[in-house]
Motif scaffolding. Structure first.
Motif, PDB file in Angstrom:
ATOM      1  N   ALA A   7       5.778 -14.671  45.833  1.00 45.29           N
ATOM      2  CA  ALA A   7       4.511 -14.925  45.145  1.00 45.29           C
ATOM      3  C   ALA A   7       4.659 -16.250  44.419  1.00 45.29           C
ATOM      4  O   ALA A   7       5.619 -16.449  43.670  1.00 45.29           O
ATOM      5  N   ARG A   8       3.715 -17.151  44.632  1.00 46.10           N
ATOM      6  CA  ARG A   8       3.812 -18.496  44.065  1.00 46.10           C
ATOM      7  C   ARG A   8       2.640 -18.767  43.120  1.00 46.10           C
ATOM      8  O   ARG A   8       1.478 -18.594  43.510  1.00 46.10           O
ATOM      9  N   ASP A   9       2.959 -19.174  41.913  1.00 46.80           N
ATOM     10  CA  ASP A   9       1.962 -19.665  40.946  1.00 46.80           C
ATOM     11  C   ASP A   9       0.754 -18.733  40.822  1.00 46.80           C
ATOM     12  O   ASP A   9      -0.400 -19.163  40.865  1.00 46.80           O
ATOM     13  N   ILE A  10       1.020 -17.447  40.672  1.00 41.51           N
ATOM     14  CA  ILE A  10      -0.046 -16.458  40.622  1.00 41.51           C
ATOM     15  C   ILE A  10      -0.710 -16.454  39.248  1.00 41.51           C
ATOM     16  O   ILE A  10      -0.041 -16.312  38.219  1.00 41.51           O
ATOM     17  N   THR A  11      -2.023 -16.581  39.252  1.00 42.86           N
ATOM     18  CA  THR A  11      -2.821 -16.485  38.033  1.00 42.86           C
ATOM     19  C   THR A  11      -3.884 -15.415  38.241  1.00 42.86           C
ATOM     20  O   THR A  11      -4.490 -15.332  39.316  1.00 42.86           O
ATOM     21  N   LYS A  12      -4.087 -14.587  37.212  1.00 42.66           N
ATOM     22  CA  LYS A  12      -5.108 -13.555  37.280  1.00 42.66           C
ATOM     23  C   LYS A  12      -5.719 -13.348  35.898  1.00 42.66           C
ATOM     24  O   LYS A  12      -4.986 -13.189  34.909  1.00 42.66           O
ATOM     25  N   PHE A  14      -8.855 -11.238  33.635  1.00 41.67           N
ATOM     26  CA  PHE A  14      -9.858 -10.192  33.534  1.00 41.67           C
ATOM     27  C   PHE A  14     -10.744 -10.549  32.348  1.00 41.67           C
ATOM     28  O   PHE A  14     -10.394 -10.275  31.199  1.00 41.67           O
ATOM     29  N   GLY A  15     -11.855 -11.210  32.638  1.00 41.06           N
ATOM     30  CA  GLY A  15     -12.683 -11.715  31.556  1.00 41.06           C
ATOM     31  C   GLY A  15     -11.893 -12.754  30.772  1.00 41.06           C
ATOM     32  O   GLY A  15     -11.265 -13.646  31.340  1.00 41.06           O
ATOM     33  N   PRO A  16     -11.856 -12.625  29.448  1.00 37.17           N
ATOM     34  CA  PRO A  16     -11.114 -13.596  28.638  1.00 37.17           C
ATOM     35  C   PRO A  16      -9.605 -13.347  28.610  1.00 37.17           C
ATOM     36  O   PRO A  16      -8.849 -14.173  28.108  1.00 37.17           O
ATOM     37  N   THR A  17      -9.181 -12.205  29.167  1.00 34.16           N
ATOM     38  CA  THR A  17      -7.761 -11.840  29.123  1.00 34.16           C
ATOM     39  C   THR A  17      -7.016 -12.453  30.299  1.00 34.16           C
ATOM     40  O   THR A  17      -7.414 -12.280  31.462  1.00 34.16           O
ATOM     41  N   VAL A  18      -5.934 -13.158  30.007  1.00 41.39           N
ATOM     42  CA  VAL A  18      -5.073 -13.717  31.051  1.00 41.39           C
ATOM     43  C   VAL A  18      -3.963 -12.704  31.329  1.00 41.39           C
ATOM     44  O   VAL A  18      -3.078 -12.489  30.507  1.00 41.39           O
ATOM     45  N   ALA A  19      -4.027 -12.065  32.496  1.00 40.22           N
ATOM     46  CA  ALA A  19      -3.029 -11.052  32.852  1.00 40.22           C
ATOM     47  C   ALA A  19      -1.783 -11.680  33.456  1.00 40.22           C
ATOM     48  O   ALA A  19      -0.670 -11.169  33.275  1.00 40.22           O
ATOM     49  N   LEU A  20      -1.945 -12.777  34.200  1.00 41.92           N
ATOM     50  CA  LEU A  20      -0.823 -13.513  34.780  1.00 41.92           C
ATOM     51  C   LEU A  20      -1.137 -14.997  34.694  1.00 41.92           C
ATOM     52  O   LEU A  20      -2.252 -15.416  35.022  1.00 41.92           O
ATOM     53  N   SER A  21      -0.159 -15.783  34.270  1.00 45.06           N
ATOM     54  CA  SER A  21      -0.374 -17.214  34.100  1.00 45.06           C
ATOM     55  C   SER A  21       0.685 -18.002  34.882  1.00 45.06           C
ATOM     56  O   SER A  21       1.779 -18.268  34.383  1.00 45.06           O
ATOM     57  N   GLY A  22       0.356 -18.316  36.128  1.00 40.63           N
ATOM     58  CA  GLY A  22       1.232 -19.145  36.950  1.00 40.63           C
ATOM     59  C   GLY A  22       2.591 -18.540  37.222  1.00 40.63           C
ATOM     60  O   GLY A  22       3.590 -19.265  37.295  1.00 40.63           O
ATOM     61  N   VAL A  23       2.661 -17.220  37.415  1.00 44.06           N
ATOM     62  CA  VAL A  23       3.957 -16.556  37.604  1.00 44.06           C
ATOM     63  C   VAL A  23       4.370 -16.606  39.071  1.00 44.06           C
ATOM     64  O   VAL A  23       3.566 -16.861  39.962  1.00 44.06           O
ATOM     65  N   GLY A  24       5.624 -16.317  39.286  1.00 42.32           N
ATOM     66  CA  GLY A  24       6.140 -16.240  40.640  1.00 42.32           C
ATOM     67  C   GLY A  24       7.266 -15.239  40.740  1.00 42.32           C
ATOM     68  O   GLY A  24       7.805 -14.771  39.731  1.00 42.32           O
ATOM     69  N   ASN A  39       5.599  -3.514  28.213  1.00 40.31           N
ATOM     70  CA  ASN A  39       4.284  -3.076  28.648  1.00 40.31           C
ATOM     71  C   ASN A  39       3.259  -4.167  28.333  1.00 40.31           C
ATOM     72  O   ASN A  39       3.237  -4.706  27.231  1.00 40.31           O
ATOM     73  N   GLY A  40       2.428  -4.487  29.322  1.00 38.04           N
ATOM     74  CA  GLY A  40       1.445  -5.542  29.147  1.00 38.04           C
ATOM     75  C   GLY A  40       1.940  -6.911  29.549  1.00 38.04           C
ATOM     76  O   GLY A  40       1.217  -7.907  29.416  1.00 38.04           O
ATOM     77  N   ALA A  41       3.177  -6.994  30.071  1.00 35.76           N
ATOM     78  CA  ALA A  41       3.732  -8.293  30.452  1.00 35.76           C
ATOM     79  C   ALA A  41       3.107  -8.847  31.725  1.00 35.76           C
ATOM     80  O   ALA A  41       3.182 -10.044  31.990  1.00 35.76           O
ATOM     81  N   GLY A  42       2.493  -7.961  32.541  1.00 32.34           N
ATOM     82  CA  GLY A  42       1.869  -8.410  33.781  1.00 32.34           C
ATOM     83  C   GLY A  42       2.466  -7.803  35.038  1.00 32.34           C
ATOM     84  O   GLY A  42       2.053  -8.146  36.148  1.00 32.34           O
ATOM     85  N   LYS A  43       3.414  -6.865  34.883  1.00 31.87           N
ATOM     86  CA  LYS A  43       4.090  -6.289  36.050  1.00 31.87           C
ATOM     87  C   LYS A  43       3.103  -5.552  36.963  1.00 31.87           C
ATOM     88  O   LYS A  43       3.108  -5.747  38.182  1.00 31.87           O
ATOM     89  N   SER A  44       2.276  -4.696  36.376  1.00 27.09           N
ATOM     90  CA  SER A  44       1.347  -3.908  37.191  1.00 27.09           C
ATOM     91  C   SER A  44       0.319  -4.793  37.884  1.00 27.09           C
ATOM     92  O   SER A  44      -0.073  -4.525  39.033  1.00 27.09           O
ATOM     93  N   THR A  45      -0.098  -5.856  37.219  1.00 26.71           N
ATOM     94  CA  THR A  45      -1.056  -6.770  37.835  1.00 26.71           C
ATOM     95  C   THR A  45      -0.424  -7.459  39.036  1.00 26.71           C
ATOM     96  O   THR A  45      -1.064  -7.613  40.092  1.00 26.71           O
ATOM     97  N   LEU A  46       0.824  -7.882  38.893  1.00 27.81           N
ATOM     98  CA  LEU A  46       1.501  -8.510  40.035  1.00 27.81           C
ATOM     99  C   LEU A  46       1.601  -7.534  41.200  1.00 27.81           C
ATOM    100  O   LEU A  46       1.361  -7.902  42.358  1.00 27.81           O
ATOM    101  N   ASP A 214       4.533 -11.623  28.245  1.00 27.49           N
ATOM    102  CA  ASP A 214       3.219 -12.150  27.852  1.00 27.49           C
ATOM    103  C   ASP A 214       2.546 -12.907  28.995  1.00 27.49           C
ATOM    104  O   ASP A 214       2.064 -14.033  28.829  1.00 27.49           O
ATOM    105  N   ALA A 215       2.552 -12.280  30.175  1.00 26.13           N
ATOM    106  CA  ALA A 215       1.859 -12.794  31.362  1.00 26.13           C
ATOM    107  C   ALA A 215       2.527 -14.012  31.990  1.00 26.13           C
ATOM    108  O   ALA A 215       1.954 -14.637  32.886  1.00 26.13           O
ATOM    109  N   ARG A 216       3.740 -14.343  31.555  1.00 19.24           N
ATOM    110  CA  ARG A 216       4.436 -15.512  32.093  1.00 19.24           C
ATOM    111  C   ARG A 216       5.803 -15.144  32.654  1.00 19.24           C
ATOM    112  O   ARG A 216       6.431 -14.181  32.209  1.00 19.24           O
ATOM    113  N   HIS A 217       6.232 -15.932  33.623  1.00 20.41           N
ATOM    114  CA  HIS A 217       7.573 -15.781  34.179  1.00 20.41           C
ATOM    115  C   HIS A 217       8.581 -16.411  33.223  1.00 20.41           C
ATOM    116  O   HIS A 217       8.432 -17.563  32.816  1.00 20.41           O
TER     117      HIS A 217
END
Length: 495
Positions: A7-12, A14-24, A39-46, A214-217
């Motif tokens: 997974a490369r540079d994934i951003t996601k 949900f409204g104003p909430t950043v669930a993933l910010s450029g992770v890989g 919990n809330g780091a972004g694992k489930s979203t990935l 916090d949504a980052r790698h």
């Protein structure tokens, strides 16, 4: 070593909430790769993105160097990746064979049941999974249901499997059996992504670990070269600190707030006597077959004992009467938050105040302002990460959902508290908050029973009662050695 999944540079968002910010993440073919984070780091979203359940807002997913298939092509995704979730997706009323080939029972014409069972038996045998294909899935243990899900995932042809908190509901021997099967699958060339909050398991079964915060790698590194303290620091952003139990000196003359006398339930436990005083935490430890969970569920009325009585705050309860237990002043955190802990479509405020709704208004009408105010205090006291009291609990991460379950148990300031596996599937910080909540309730005069498969959780207990084959075989005061506790739990020393 070739890359199986990337997974490369994934951003996601949900409204104003950043669930993933450029992770890989980059997972080598044939390795078991850990993904950890609070919990809330972004694992489930990935996971939802690399299984094709939702598209990223930016970035890309690749399998074996090739771009992922279109989101709408579900069959193509199933041939590449499968996920075994913490919450079982096995249908309990169908047989193992029917679950394995659900919606694929036949090609053209009627279903040939004997052929279906033979195919299922062959699939289970191929991967060394000891489950009878003819068994109704509802009769399986948690461990066996997981094996069925793994086999079903492999049956689509996928060679990449995501295991999301697979050990959360398993005891020690079952976990070791799962790891043996994972090692065998890896030898057959299966690639795995392992998600867990138990860092010791990461070191035992994984070759590489990736940390999100916090949504980052934050980091990806070989497990063997990453010290435990550095891994925790990467997850939390601060130095590793274990939870420190509070200093307590229980009063032997304090009133008994929760008691069991002569409790027996066929196939679960026999002749159990128990007394919990105000201001103390009593632990229940044992293997999965020890009877500890069945005993705890009897104390709160979820199970009806064959013989014996349960008394809460001086009131002898009618067997199997949950309402009477709550009315007598008992708070309860169940074993499985998904099945018994909360209503996912209801808000934090609605879930957290269910036991006290009748106190939040007049003439049977709940005051929205009163409920919201109570919920805001719950969110603050338990550090629940949410957009506000009206957010649905089903939208929260596992740790925050568990905090809502704890908040509900404490909502009416209970005199007795029964808590089963409160830290399952939650991160280090959330564990500290949840255990502190139990100790705070005890400091206010409650008595608590804590059932846990985690020795670290049991450190807050003033004494631990160890169960073996349905009987309490030993009482261990605070300060016990883990080796001694495990020896008694496994029946090595039952003096």
């Amino acid at each position: 070593m070739s890359i199986a999944v990337e997974a490369r540079d994934i951003t996601k968002r949900f409204g104003p909430t950043v669930a993933l910010s450029g992770v890989g993440i980059s997972i080598a073919e044939g390795e078991t790769h850990a993904l950890v984070g609070r919990n809330g780091a972004g694992k489930s979203t990935l996971v939802s993105i690399i299984t094709g359940l939702q598209p990223p807002d930016g970035g890309e997913v690749r399998f074996g160097g090739e771009p992922a298939p279109p989101i709408a092509d579900r069959d193509a995704w199933r041939r590449r990746v499968a996920c075994v979730y913490q919450k079982s997706t096995v249908i309990p009323t169908l047989t193992v064979a029917e679950n394995l080939f659900l919606n694929r029972q036949a090609g053209r014409g009627p279903i040939r049941w004997r052929s279906l069972r033979d195919r299922a038996a062959g699939l289970l045998a191929q991967y060394g999974l000891d489950v009878d294909a003819r068994t109704v899935a509802g009769e399986l243990s948690v461990e066996q249901r997981q094996l069925v899900e793994i086999a079903r995932a492999l049956s689509f042809g996928a060679r990449f499997i995501i295991l999301d908190e697979p050990t959360a509901q398993l005891d020690g021997p079952a976990i070791e059996r799962l790891f043996e099967r994972m090692r065998a699958l890896r030898e057959q060339g299966v690639t795995m992504l392992f998600i867990s909050h138990h860092l010791d398991e990461v070191y035992e079964i994984c070759q590489t670990v990736t940390v999100y915060r916090d949504a980052r790698h934050v980091i990806s590194a070989p497990v063997a070269g990453l010290p435990h303290d550095e891994l925790v620091a990467a997850m939390t952003g601060e130095a590793a600190q274990g939870y420190r139990a509070g200093e307590r000196a229980p009063d032997p003359a304090a009133p008994v707030v929760l008691a069991a006398a002569g409790l027996s339930l066929a196939g679960r436990y026999q002749e159990v006597d128990l007394a919990v005083r105000a201001g103390e935490v009593v632990g229940l430890a044992g293997s999965g077959a020890s009877g500890k969970v069945g005993l705890a569920e009897t104390l709160v009325g979820l199970r009806r004992a064959d013989t014996g009585t349960v008394t809460v705050n001086g009131t002898v309860l009618r067997p199997g009467d949950v309402t009477a237990a709550l009315r007598a002043g008992l708070g309860f955190v169940p074993r499985d938050r998904h099945q018994e802990g909360f209503v996912p479509l209801l808000s934090i405020a609605e879930n957290g105040t269910l036991p006290i709704a009748h106190k939040l208004g007049r003439f049977g009408v709940v005051s929205p302002a009163g409920r919201r105010a109570r919920a805001e205090r719950m969110i603050e006291s338990l550090a629940i990460k949410a957009s506000g009291p009206e957010q649905a609990v089903g939208e929260l991460s596992g740790g925050n959902a568990q905090k809502v379950v704890m908040a509900r148990a404490l909502a009416d300031d209970p005199k007795a508290l029964v808590v089963i596996n409160p830290t399952v599937g939650v991160d280090v910080k959330s564990k500290q908050v949840l255990l502190a909540a139990v100790e705070d309730a005890v400091a206010r005069g409650a008595g608590a029973v804590l059932v846990s498969d985690e020795p670290a959780d049991l450190r807050i207990c003033d004494r631990v009662l160890v169960m073996f084959h349905g009987r309490i075989v030993k009482e261990m005061p605070r300060g016990w050695a883990e080796a001694e506790l495990v020896a008694v739990m496994e029946g090595v020393d039952t003096r």
